[in-house]
Write an enzyme that holds these catalytic residues in place. Sequence first.
Site, PDB file in Angstrom:
ATOM      1  NE  ARG A 141     -68.641  18.762  22.598  1.00  0.00           N
ATOM      2  CZ  ARG A 141     -68.046  19.888  22.914  1.00  0.00           C
ATOM      3  NH1 ARG A 141     -67.406  20.006  24.071  1.00  0.00           N
ATOM      4  NH2 ARG A 141     -68.081  20.905  22.078  1.00  0.00           N
ATOM      5  CG  HIS A 142     -68.927  15.766  18.119  1.00  0.00           C
ATOM      6  ND1 HIS A 142     -67.954  16.723  17.874  1.00  0.00           N
ATOM      7  CD2 HIS A 142     -70.059  16.448  18.413  1.00  0.00           C
ATOM      8  CE1 HIS A 142     -68.476  17.925  18.007  1.00  0.00           C
ATOM      9  NE2 HIS A 142     -69.754  17.791  18.335  1.00  0.00           N
ATOM     10  N   GLY A 143     -65.630  14.025  18.804  1.00  0.00           N
ATOM     11  CA  GLY A 143     -64.339  14.700  18.818  1.00  0.00           C
ATOM     12  C   GLY A 143     -64.408  16.049  18.123  1.00  0.00           C
ATOM     13  CG  ASN A 176     -65.965  21.751  17.650  1.00  0.00           C
ATOM     14  OD1 ASN A 176     -65.862  20.532  17.573  1.00  0.00           O
ATOM     15  ND2 ASN A 176     -67.032  22.332  18.152  1.00  0.00           N
ATOM     16  N   GLY A 179     -74.403  23.759  14.832  1.00  0.00           N
ATOM     17  CA  GLY A 179     -75.561  22.940  15.167  1.00  0.00           C
ATOM     18  C   GLY A 179     -75.712  21.668  14.375  1.00  0.00           C
ATOM     19  NE  ARG A 206     -70.931  18.347  15.223  1.00  0.00           N
ATOM     20  CZ  ARG A 206     -71.910  18.896  14.520  1.00  0.00           C
ATOM     21  NH1 ARG A 206     -71.904  18.824  13.187  1.00  0.00           N
ATOM     22  NH2 ARG A 206     -72.904  19.528  15.130  1.00  0.00           N
ATOM     23  CD  GLU A 261     -75.445  20.553  19.793  1.00  0.00           C
ATOM     24  OE1 GLU A 261     -76.500  20.540  20.478  1.00  0.00           O
ATOM     25  OE2 GLU A 261     -74.305  20.485  20.305  1.00  0.00           O
ATOM     26  NE  ARG A 295     -72.076  41.410   9.030  1.00  0.00           N
ATOM     27  CZ  ARG A 295     -73.192  41.467   8.299  1.00  0.00           C
ATOM     28  NH1 ARG A 295     -74.002  42.494   8.398  1.00  0.00           N
ATOM     29  NH2 ARG A 295     -73.506  40.482   7.482  1.00  0.00           N
ATOM     30  NE  ARG A 296     -75.460  36.819   8.300  1.00  0.00           N
ATOM     31  CZ  ARG A 296     -75.527  35.680   7.627  1.00  0.00           C
ATOM     32  NH1 ARG A 296     -76.488  34.809   7.880  1.00  0.00           N
ATOM     33  NH2 ARG A 296     -74.630  35.400   6.696  1.00  0.00           N
TER      34      ARG A 296
END
Length: 194
Positions: free
Chosen positions: A7-9, A14, A21, A57, A82, A98-99
């Site tokens: 997995r990418h760092g 993040n 995504g 990434r 992703e 909220r949306r």
Amino acid sequence: MILYLVRHGQSEGNVKRYFHGQTDYPLTELGREQARQVAEKLKDAKFTRCCASDLQRAWNTALACLQYHPDIKPEVCTDLREHFVGDMEDISWEEAERRFPGIPDRFVSDWFHTIPPGGEDPQEMLHRVARCVDAIIARGEDTLLVSHFGTMSLIAVHLGVMTEEEVMEKGFGQGCYTAIEITDEGTRLLALNQ
């Protein structure tokens, strides 16, 4: 053959706690250090090929992982990207809630079965990831795959080495690797988050 999944760092997305995504956030300094850590762990691994998501990434994590394997050049595999989260791309968790009330929590707790608003159906993502991984396996070479949490989750489920529940419980850490062995007798998990 063995697939080494990385997995990418840590990325800036993040840190911001954004749904990112396929938004192309770079690695943070910690993310670059995590990439160096996993490179060190894989320095004696005997893979002969590297396939990576083209999102920076993951791509830059792949480049770091190859520092001890200078004869290997990473191959772009856009199918390893992703999950595309549609209308939730590049917004905070709070803004997403909220949306789209209730959707962010449902997506995080059960993303295998939740289509984000305007986003990719998880079954469509599984199809693209499986297509890519099956083509890699068909070549029979020990391969380093550098991608994302969602992608790695679907690889593990597709190959039958983890259930959806195990993926959500154990996850895939940054700065480590997971190894899957594929033989004529079957597929097995050799290492998780090493």
